[in-house]
Design an enzyme around this catalytic site. Sequence first.
Site, PDB file in Angstrom:
ATOM      1  N   GLN A 235       0.893  -1.110   0.094  1.00  0.00           N
ATOM      2  CA  GLN A 235       0.217   0.092  -0.035  1.00  0.00           C
ATOM      3  C   GLN A 235       0.880   1.319  -0.068  1.00  0.00           C
ATOM      4  O   GLN A 235       1.950   1.314   0.391  1.00  0.00           O
ATOM      5  CB  GLN A 235      -0.969  -0.047   1.220  1.00  0.00           C
ATOM      6  N   HIS A 265     -11.689   4.468  18.082  1.00  0.00           N
ATOM      7  CA  HIS A 265     -10.995   3.272  18.906  1.00  0.00           C
ATOM      8  C   HIS A 265     -11.632   3.075  20.063  1.00  0.00           C
ATOM      9  O   HIS A 265     -11.758   1.821  20.566  1.00  0.00           O
ATOM     10  CB  HIS A 265      -9.688   3.663  18.707  1.00  0.00           C
ATOM     11  N   ASP A 289      -1.628   0.769  13.208  1.00  0.00           N
ATOM     12  CA  ASP A 289      -1.441   2.130  13.941  1.00  0.00           C
ATOM     13  C   ASP A 289      -1.097   2.001  15.320  1.00  0.00           C
ATOM     14  O   ASP A 289      -0.689   3.016  15.987  1.00  0.00           O
ATOM     15  CB  ASP A 289      -2.432   3.141  13.515  1.00  0.00           C
ATOM     16  N   ASP A 309      -0.528  -7.514  11.752  1.00  0.00           N
ATOM     17  CA  ASP A 309      -0.753  -6.527  10.648  1.00  0.00           C
ATOM     18  C   ASP A 309       0.270  -7.193   9.455  1.00  0.00           C
ATOM     19  O   ASP A 309       1.569  -7.395   9.522  1.00  0.00           O
ATOM     20  CB  ASP A 309      -0.500  -5.240  10.909  1.00  0.00           C
ATOM     21  N   ASP A 343      -0.189 -12.254   6.739  1.00  0.00           N
ATOM     22  CA  ASP A 343      -1.699 -12.338   6.255  1.00  0.00           C
ATOM     23  C   ASP A 343      -2.405 -12.824   7.710  1.00  0.00           C
ATOM     24  O   ASP A 343      -2.139 -13.748   8.153  1.00  0.00           O
ATOM     25  CB  ASP A 343      -1.825 -13.273   5.174  1.00  0.00           C
ATOM     26  N   ALA A 344      -3.488 -12.234   7.951  1.00  0.00           N
ATOM     27  CA  ALA A 344      -4.261 -12.676   9.111  1.00  0.00           C
ATOM     28  C   ALA A 344      -5.249 -13.980   8.778  1.00  0.00           C
ATOM     29  O   ALA A 344      -5.346 -14.515   9.883  1.00  0.00           O
ATOM     30  CB  ALA A 344      -5.420 -11.198   9.366  1.00  0.00           C
ATOM     31  N   ASP A 361      -9.922  -4.926  13.091  1.00  0.00           N
ATOM     32  CA  ASP A 361      -9.818  -3.689  12.507  1.00  0.00           C
ATOM     33  C   ASP A 361      -9.124  -3.337  11.105  1.00  0.00           C
ATOM     34  O   ASP A 361      -8.048  -2.660  11.040  1.00  0.00           O
ATOM     35  CB  ASP A 361      -9.007  -2.733  13.530  1.00  0.00           C
TER      36      ASP A 361
END
Length: 498
Positions: A235, A265, A289, A309, A343-344, A361
């Site tokens: 990204q 959040h 983040d 992540d 990768d989740a 999230d």
Amino acid sequence: MNKTLLFVTVLVIATCGLIYELIVGTLASYLLGDSITQFSTVIGGYLFAMGIGSWLSRFIERGVAQRFVEIELGVALLGGACAPLLFLTFALTDVFRVALYGSVLAIGTLVGLEIPLLLRILKDQVKFKDLVSQVLTFDYLGALAASISFPLFFVPKLGLVRTSLLFGLLNALVGLWSTWLLAPVLAHPTRLRVKAVLLSLLLVVGFVLGDRLTSFSEEHLYADEVVHATASPYQRIVVTRSKRGFSLYLNGNLQFSSVDEYRYHEALVHPAMVRAGRVERVLVLGGGDGLAAREILRYPEVKNVTLVDLDPAMTGLASNYGELVALNGRALADPRMHVVNTDAMKYLGEGSELWDVIVVDFPDPNNFSLGKLYTTGFYKLLKKRLAPDGVAVIQSTSPLFARRSFWCVDTTLKAAGFWTQPYHALVPSFGEWGYVLVAHEGTLPRRPLPAELRFLSDDTHATLFHFPTDMARLPVEVNRLNNQVLVHYYEEEWSRWN
């Protein structure tokens, strides 16, 4: 005429040709979203244009070598300039799609002329059967080199603008060295060399100034000053700053504003944390983040937080970028935190440990690679990893602006076997935003909220679960991996507001 160098020329021009195709497809995905549609239309248009170029080659009867060099210089100019020009067109005009497909048509047509002309140049040097096999072999090898190097090296290291300028320079150098390789059959080699040198110098200057060109384009893409920008294999990450605070964008989509992210959040994390039987082991999927982790770490009972992540560039930013580190309270440096960059879906599928709370999230499902993380298949993996008295929460886009999308997430979670409780909160930067609490069963006790929250209180907490008529449930389809209906809902609904 050196046949070996001419075959090397085939390798280089094939690599450059595919790189331009990948650049335009990636850029369209960044700016327009829906990567499947963008890549499908760009690839289809590019191949069609190459077919036009191949057909047009039949009308070149004289000066074939001269035309080949001129075409190389044309590809160098258009291909090298495509990324910066398209970025600027998107930022400054309303004709981006015209420029996008015009570039695809022009570059593809010129690239389609290259191989037929080279075959004609080499036909008297090599037997036909050997000529075709060797030229196509080098052509496909070049395509392989481009497809591997583009995502693994060029995009993360150079970005789209400098990559396009670099390969334009390579095409210009091919044109330059071809003036020596083909000198015996060129009418005006010196004139072509001057053009090639001037074009090469122009592209070198563009390459050196590539970061400035990118920054100039992005300054017009975003309302506020761009203070940080980087590209990873996954990204484009941009941070902007205004008088009120700073904001994070991924591929041009706002992820949070420091002014009101606490509302998002707090609403994401605390309804799940106060309802779980225990909160010792917490899993965060996405949330690179560190802001969801900040909220989780408010609970002294928490012993282990694992954050998964995909992008190490994002978690690196959360660990090292000063303003973000201050905003997330140095969450990723907490000894209870463990960061895993993978990768989740793969992470859930490979492990067996159970989690008391799972916070999901992810970015909104604006493309099919993200849409897979909102399918029944993913949620069934999630269910296997949730403790018997555990609670999970999924951010689920806006129930006001994308009403079908929101209820599709809830419906899909039910189809995966979860008990669900949807809710929403107002986040000024986003508008009304939606979440879904899930558990194995529907009897969830509730503990007091932590002290010193800025948004949630016992009174506001209770209001989150009431939906007015314009956000009420709608009949929708289940999002499955083989249909990804959620991505279509999302694109259709959000397009009305953009």
